[in-house]
Scaffold this motif. Structure first.
Motif, PDB file in Angstrom:
ATOM      1  N   LEU A 324     -25.502  11.858  90.086  1.00 12.84           N
ATOM      2  CA  LEU A 324     -24.214  12.226  89.499  1.00 12.84           C
ATOM      3  C   LEU A 324     -24.191  11.933  88.001  1.00 12.84           C
ATOM      4  N   TYR A 331     -24.613  17.932  81.343  1.00 13.07           N
ATOM      5  CA  TYR A 331     -23.471  18.716  80.848  1.00 13.07           C
ATOM      6  C   TYR A 331     -22.979  18.216  79.499  1.00 13.07           C
ATOM      7  N   ILE A 335     -22.796  20.683  76.505  1.00 12.26           N
ATOM      8  CA  ILE A 335     -21.529  20.929  75.816  1.00 12.26           C
ATOM      9  C   ILE A 335     -21.693  20.691  74.315  1.00 12.26           C
ATOM     10  N   LEU A 342     -22.367  26.994  68.737  1.00 18.88           N
ATOM     11  CA  LEU A 342     -21.435  28.101  68.521  1.00 18.88           C
ATOM     12  C   LEU A 342     -20.538  27.831  67.310  1.00 18.88           C
TER      13      LEU A 342
ATOM     14  N   PHE B 138     -24.350  32.825  84.525  1.00 19.49           N
ATOM     15  CA  PHE B 138     -24.807  31.471  84.868  1.00 19.49           C
ATOM     16  C   PHE B 138     -23.625  30.587  85.268  1.00 19.49           C
ATOM     17  N   ILE B 142     -22.420  29.012  89.147  1.00 24.36           N
ATOM     18  CA  ILE B 142     -22.214  27.591  89.450  1.00 24.36           C
ATOM     19  C   ILE B 142     -20.798  27.315  89.932  1.00 24.36           C
ATOM     20  N   VAL B 163     -21.578  16.109  94.225  1.00 20.53           N
ATOM     21  CA  VAL B 163     -22.417  16.877  93.302  1.00 20.53           C
ATOM     22  C   VAL B 163     -21.694  18.154  92.901  1.00 20.53           C
ATOM     23  N   ALA B 166     -19.000  17.378  90.410  1.00 20.27           N
ATOM     24  CA  ALA B 166     -19.523  17.088  89.069  1.00 20.27           C
ATOM     25  C   ALA B 166     -19.961  18.376  88.367  1.00 20.27           C
ATOM     26  N   LEU B 167     -20.631  19.260  89.121  1.00 20.21           N
ATOM     27  CA  LEU B 167     -21.087  20.524  88.529  1.00 20.21           C
ATOM     28  C   LEU B 167     -19.898  21.412  88.168  1.00 20.21           C
ATOM     29  N   GLY B 170     -18.234  19.948  85.078  1.00 16.93           N
ATOM     30  CA  GLY B 170     -19.090  20.077  83.897  1.00 16.93           C
ATOM     31  C   GLY B 170     -19.143  21.507  83.408  1.00 16.93           C
ATOM     32  N   GLU B 171     -19.362  22.430  84.349  1.00 12.73           N
ATOM     33  CA  GLU B 171     -19.481  23.846  83.983  1.00 12.73           C
ATOM     34  C   GLU B 171     -18.144  24.378  83.460  1.00 12.73           C
ATOM     35  N   THR B 173     -15.779  22.694  81.957  1.00 13.92           N
ATOM     36  CA  THR B 173     -15.537  22.155  80.616  1.00 13.92           C
ATOM     37  C   THR B 173     -16.367  22.913  79.586  1.00 13.92           C
ATOM     38  N   LEU B 174     -17.641  23.109  79.926  1.00 12.67           N
ATOM     39  CA  LEU B 174     -18.539  23.843  79.026  1.00 12.67           C
ATOM     40  C   LEU B 174     -17.996  25.245  78.781  1.00 12.67           C
ATOM     41  N   LEU B 177     -14.688  25.333  76.654  1.00 12.64           N
ATOM     42  CA  LEU B 177     -14.919  25.080  75.230  1.00 12.64           C
ATOM     43  C   LEU B 177     -15.709  26.210  74.588  1.00 12.64           C
ATOM     44  N   ALA B 178     -16.695  26.742  75.328  1.00 10.12           N
ATOM     45  CA  ALA B 178     -17.497  27.840  74.779  1.00 10.12           C
ATOM     46  C   ALA B 178     -16.623  29.066  74.553  1.00 10.12           C
TER      47      ALA B 178
END
Lengths: 363, 243
Positions: A324, A331, A335, A342, B138, B142, B163, B166-167, B170-171, B173-174, B177-178
């Motif tokens: 975990l 990530y 990030i 970007l 991608f 996920i 898991v 968490a994924l 994480g994804e 948030t990414l 922001l992206a």
């Protein structure tokens, strides 16, 4: 002359009695305790078990007391001693004593004895606790229960206006009938919200020093779980502490809570599946669902000594924590890399556009 | 139409189908981000909802699931679309990464830093757009996979769900922001499109932006047009000859 003195004394005395003792006091307070205890300033600084100063309030609000669970009881029903003034002969209240009140279901004296015995043999009791040390940490009745007032919902209160009229066709005392009605509806509803349950259990179970004394994990991860978040929003459907650790549906009660390391505990490996699937919460849960994982992460979960009967081994737990943490790390890097990249690209683009327009080269 | 008053040529950047796919994608993604991050709220912020909190929490879950289904369907539809339909196939063909994208990236960065006089000429999709497009594949893979796992939580071991959680977080948030830094800024705050690139509404791209961002595509479209005109003229000539 003597007659005049006698008359004056009589006048003053009756004045004192009439002014100092309002009528309502006589209604229940035949022991006359409220003569002193009705004064809001009554109290003193004493010492608690750790010799720390403790403020003790001896004031009793009559109205609030009468509306409370024990409002029908006389003071001396619970407070033994109190024959001398000042009360140097007073004993600690024993909730397990026999009351003078009759239990209408048996006709015998009512008592909290049985429930106190359950508590004594539970994980929270001096007989059920795994260690013989630090008994002062164990909760007593008053740590969870205060003599509150019956609070029933507005709908039930409105319904009561009609319903009590029906009761009063046979039952004479309006006060008794209203009290009985409030008692039934109050007990029939959930008395503590999930938020209150979590707050109550956290008083001890989030206390790191106390948990260390008892070789227990500090519960810090629950607030981050889905259950924990839903409860903060006010959801009463998801599980709070008691729904898993002492579910009524599976024959437990908060007074009979067992250590999670005990085989009979509803969260022990043998019973966990049944606990998760109760009341249709995670109906159809497979055995894997209720195994190989921690429902709420705890501060000392990783890295401490393995304990007997523990479902997830230390090696497994360490591996899970590692995985975990790795996901979180990946990530974080992604990030920072992607968003930072970007952002840099954007800034460069703006810089280039500015330069182009300054030079007049923008078309 | 140009705001300069002079009539300007425009080109079809996004077809109706592509615009509808995009609207479904961004509304559901917006709702997913909002309702998802509501779970990370601090206690004091959640307490502001007061007694409405429970209802808000209930609808949060419902909206998150509906939006999740919508985004899954639009992704599946898109994957069929790029294979089956003619406009989809052309989209995917132009989107596939090529060696030139790497060269473009290097040259564009050196232009932006001031080492080159002009930007490299790019085609229908720039290297940044391609990167964004395939990042969505991608990311969606996920979040849809882990989201489905958490929706069917009774089937999975607790650790797998940890898991997945968490994924998913994480994804999300990414991606959030992206989208803000990479996409919203490009299509809204870019000096030459501010306040927004209206292509997502009317599907049109101006010649001005074509020249700035996609000159090679403009060349291709003009060449196609020329061929078509030539063919039409030829037909006309044939017709006249027949007559």
């Amino acid at each position: 002359m003597i007659n005049r003195v006698y008359f004056t004394v009589c006048c003053i005395l009756s004045g004192v009695i009439l002014l100092g003792a309002p009528n309502s006091v006589y209604a229940t307070d035949d022991e006359n305790c409220l003569m002193c205890h009705k004064y809001a300033g009554l109290g003193r600084y004493g010492k608690d078990e750790n010799q720390n100063a403790k403020k003790r309030v001896f004031y009793v609000n009559e109205e609030q007391y009468k509306a409370s669970y024990h409002g029908k009881l006389r003071c001396k029903s619970c407070h033994d001693g109190v024959e001398e003034i000042p009360h140097t002969d007073v004993e600690a209240v024993n909730c397990a004593k026999d009351c003078h009140l009759k239990d209408p279901s048996t006709g015998r004296d009512f008592s909290h004895k049985a429930i106190k015995k359950d508590l004594d043999f539970s994980a929270h009791g001096y007989k059920g606790s795994r260690t013989d040390e630090h008994m002062e940490d164990l909760p007593n009745c008053k740590d969870c229960h205060s003599n509150k007032a019956y609070q029933i919902g507005m709908d039930e209160q409105i319904a009561s206006m009609k319903f009590i009229k029906i009761c009063l066709e046979c039952h004479e005392s309006k006060e008794w009938t209203e009290r009985f009605y409030r008692h039934m509806f109050y007990r029939a509803s959930t008395r503590r919200s999930s938020k209150e349950v979590v707050a109550l259990c956290s008083k001890c179970h989030a206390d790191q020093a106390m948990m260390e004394r008892h070789d227990l994990d500090v519960v810090v991860g629950f607030k981050d779980t889905f259950h924990g978040k839903a409860i903060v929003y006010g959801d009463e459907e998801v599980a709070n502490c008691l729904n898993c650790h002492a579910p009524y549906g599976l024959g437990f009660s908060p007074h009979r809570v067992k250590s999670s390391r005990d085989d009979v505990s509803p969260v022990s490996p043998e019973h966990k599946l049944e606990t998760c699937a109760q009341q249709g919460c995670h109906a159809g849960a497979k055995e894997e669902f209720a195994s190989k994982g921690k429902v709420h992460a705890s501060l000392q979960s990783a890295g401490r000594q393995a304990r007997a009967g523990e479902e997830v081994s230390q090696a497994e737990l360490a591996f899970q924590t590692w995985v975990l943490n790795l996901i979180n790390l990946i990530y974080k890097i992604l990030i920072v890399g992607v968003v930072g990249g970007l952002g840099m690209h954007r800034l460069l683009d703006l810089y280039a556009s500015r330069r182009a327009s300054k030079m007049g080269g923008h078309h | 139409m140009s705001h300069h008053g002079k009539k300007q040529r425009t080109f079809l950047r996004l077809t109706v189908s592509q615009r509808i796919q995009h609207v479904i994608l961004f509304t559901s993604t917006g709702l997913l981000i909002l309702t998802g991050f509501m779970l990370l709220g601090e206690r004091w912020a959640i307490d502001l909802f007061g007694s409405a909190g429970n209802t808000i929490f209930y609808w949060r879950g419902v909206v998150h699931r509906i939006a999740g289904v919508a985004v899954t369907l639009v992704c599946l539809y898109h994957m069929v679309y790029v294979v089956v339909s003619e406009e989809g196939r052309s989209w995917l063909r132009d989107m596939l990464p090529r060696l030139k994208d790497g060269v473009d990236a290097g040259q564009n960065v050196s232009f932006m830093l001031g080492f080159r006089k002009a930007r490299p000429k790019m085609d229908r999709f720039t290297y940044m757009e391609k990167l964004e497009y395939f990042s969505v594949y991608f990311g969606m893979f996920i979040v849809i996979l882990t989201g489905t796992m958490m929706w069917t939580e009774w089937l999975w071991p607790k650790f797998y769900l940890d898991v997945a959680d968490a994924l998913h977080l994480g994804e999300a948030t990414l991606a959030a922001l992206a989208i803000i830094v990479g996409h919203i800024f490009t299509v809204h705050y870019n000096p030459h499109v501010y306040p927004m690139n209206k292509a997502f509404i009317d599907g049109q791209i101006s010649e001005e932006i074509m020249l700035e961002e996609h000159p090679l595509w403009l060349d291709r479209l003009e060449a196609e047009e020329a061929t078509a005109t030539a063919a039409a003229t030829e037909k006309d000539v044939e017709k006249r000859d027949d007559a």
